[in-house]
Enzyme design. Structure first.
Site, mmCIF file in Angstrom:
data_model
loop_
_atom_site.group_PDB
_atom_site.id
_atom_site.type_symbol
_atom_site.label_atom_id
_atom_site.label_comp_id
_atom_site.label_asym_id
_atom_site.label_seq_id
_atom_site.Cartn_x
_atom_site.Cartn_y
_atom_site.Cartn_z
ATOM 1 N N GLU A 183 0.798 -1.239 0.000
ATOM 2 C CA GLU A 183 0.000 0.000 0.000
ATOM 3 C C GLU A 183 0.827 1.284 0.000
ATOM 4 O OE1 GLU A 183 -2.851 -0.351 3.187
ATOM 5 O OE2 GLU A 183 -3.741 -2.153 2.323
ATOM 6 N N GLU A 187 -5.890 -11.031 -1.589
ATOM 7 C CA GLU A 187 -6.745 -10.855 -0.399
ATOM 8 C C GLU A 187 -8.206 -10.833 -0.820
ATOM 9 O OE1 GLU A 187 -5.408 -7.595 2.079
ATOM 10 O OE2 GLU A 187 -3.299 -7.966 1.613
HETATM 11 C C1 XIL Z 1 -6.391 -6.836 8.093
HETATM 12 C C2 XIL Z 1 -6.691 -8.041 8.989
HETATM 13 O O1 XIL Z 1 -7.526 -8.928 8.292
HETATM 14 C C3 XIL Z 1 -7.347 -7.588 10.274
HETATM 15 O O2 XIL Z 1 -7.480 -8.679 11.176
HETATM 16 C C4 XIL Z 1 -6.542 -6.474 10.932
HETATM 17 O O3 XIL Z 1 -7.239 -5.995 12.059
HETATM 18 C C5 XIL Z 1 -6.285 -5.341 9.953
HETATM 19 O O4 XIL Z 1 -5.655 -5.860 8.790
HETATM 20 N N1 XIL Z 1 -4.921 -5.011 3.566
HETATM 21 C C6 XIL Z 1 -3.926 -5.840 4.017
HETATM 22 C C7 XIL Z 1 -4.213 -6.770 5.139
HETATM 23 O O5 XIL Z 1 -2.845 -5.904 3.408
HETATM 24 O O6 XIL Z 1 -3.076 -7.012 5.936
HETATM 25 C C8 XIL Z 1 -5.347 -6.274 6.009
HETATM 26 O O7 XIL Z 1 -5.634 -7.281 6.991
HETATM 27 C C9 XIL Z 1 -6.551 -5.947 5.158
HETATM 28 C C10 XIL Z 1 -6.226 -4.862 4.165
#
Ligand code: XIL
Length: 385
Positions: free
Chosen positions: A166, A272
């Site tokens: 990001e 994701e």
């Molecule tokens: C999220 C997790 O799923 C949660 O449990 C945590 O509280 C916050 O992070 N982008 C990413 C992930 O790269 O690491 C994030 O994961 C979601 C958004």
């Protein structure tokens, strides 16, 4: 799983006292074939791309037997949902905490999985001590220590690293993170990729971000990848996070990004994936994502399916997942991995983000670890071929 079925079948065949040896042998042979072809995501998409899930701490520790069985049966790649983020693994300047990360890697090895490291450099879930670093040389040194320590520890065992997460704004300009501000621009990205490549030359190195379907943001990714390539720094893939909804983004925008990233000579991964069916605040009022949405907590309009999806909503998700997987299959030559962000609906982060305390249904398995109808819709794309 295979072993369990095998034992069961032997028992069944013994219990039929008039079964002759030949029959028993045949049924064992059929079973061996069947178990290879057991319907599962990894068996169905095995020739197309890796397919996996993000695991939470309990799943990594195998505390829940249903989760453990499902993970082994369905997936051939895993990602740690939180346990390798800076604040977890490197909470103080001189303290690393490897217990859960070690268990995570051991689990992946036990099942012979493709093991992903998530993530080396991210402005979020960063340890507070690191967020307070204000000197560029000190920051470069801390990044070097962090990447060297972690990547070398898992050298040859973590197969793929989300090196930077990001780093872009929605319009494709660089995000003004602490790394960016203190190190004076995007040089921190080069620094991180160089270090990771040196620490484990065989690991796949990825730039990972959300909303990478957006044409403006796409330009930012292309700039980052080309800059690394021009400087001879290794980058192997672009990870499109894929936190999507039933409404969007459009298949066309996603497809254009797949094609554009692949044209740079790197692999595309969907790192994701989840599909929300709930309304999100920014769709209602166009507000910035960073804003707090506490005022929506407990608002029934924002949590329309507390007791289960309607038939109509289920159908919409099923169609959406079909369209998404059809697109993935169409571009399987460019896509190396598809990872769901979580194992089952009950454990998804989307029950608490961006509004706490909602009931969401973004994955293929229900709260009891049972495959949902949408799971079968997705599998059918392969079995009907
Ligand atoms: C999220 C997790 O799923 C949660 O449990 C945590 O509280 C916050 O992070 N982008 C990413 C992930 O790269 O690491 C994030 O994961 C979601 C958004």
């Amino acid at each position: 799983m295979f072993k369990k079925i095998h034992v069961l079948l032997i028992l069944v065949s013994i219990s039929f006292s008039n079964c002759n040896e030949t029959k028993k042998e045949t049924s064992e042979k059929t079973l061996a074939l069947d178990s290879k072809a057991t319907p599962s995501l990894k068996n169905s998409f095995g020739e197309d791309f890796l397919i996996g899930a993000a695991l939470n701490t309990n799943q990594i520790k195998e505390l829940d037997a249903s989760a453990a069985a499902l993970i082994e049966k369905e997936f051939n790649t895993i990602t740690p949902e939180n346990d390798m983020k800076w604040e977890q693994i490197h909470p103080n300047e001189d303290a690393y905490f490897f217990d859960v990360a070690d268990a995570y890697v051991a689990l992946g090895q036990k099942h012979d999985m493709h093991i992903v490291g998530h993530t080396l450099l991210w402005h979020s879930q960063l340890a507070p001590w690191m967020s307070a670093v204000n000197d560029s040389l000190a920051m470069a040194n801390h990044i070097e220590n962090h990447i060297n320590t972690i990547v070398k520890r898992y050298k040859g065992n973590i197969h793929s690293w989300d090196v930077v997460n990001e780093a872009l704004n929605e319009d494709g300009t660089p995000r003004a993170s602490q790394f960016y501000k203190v190190m004076g621009g995007e040089s921190y990205i080069e620094h991180a990729f160089k270090l990771a490549a040196k620490a484990d030359p065989s690991a796949q190195l990825i730039y990972n971000d959300y909303n990478l379907w957006k044409p403006e943001k796409r330009k930012g990714v292309i700039r980052i990848v080309k800059n690394l390539q021009d400087k001879g720094i290794k980058i192997d893939g672009v990870g499109m996070q894929a936190h999507w909804s039933v409404e969007g983004p459009s298949i066309e925008d996603i497809e254009n990004s797949i094609i554009a990233y692949s044209a740079l000579g790197v692999k595309v991964m969907f790192t994701e994936l989840d599909v929300t069916a709930l309304p999100n605040p920014w769709e209602l009022n166009g507000a910035a994502v960073e804003q707090s949405y506490e005022r929506y907590e407990g608002d029934p309009k924002m949590n329309p399916y507390p007791n289960g999806l309607t038939a109509e909503a289920k159908e919409k998700i099923a169609k959406r997942y079909e369209a998404i997987f059809n697109l993935f299959l169409k571009h399987k030559d460019k896509i190396s991995r598809v990872t769901f962000w979580g194992v089952n609906d009950g454990q998804s982060w989307l029950n608490n983000w961006p509004i706490k305390g909602r009931t969401n249904y973004p994955l293929l398995f229900d709260r009891n670890f049972q495959p949902k109808d949408v799971y079968h819709n997705v599998l059918r794309l392969k079995t009907n071929e």
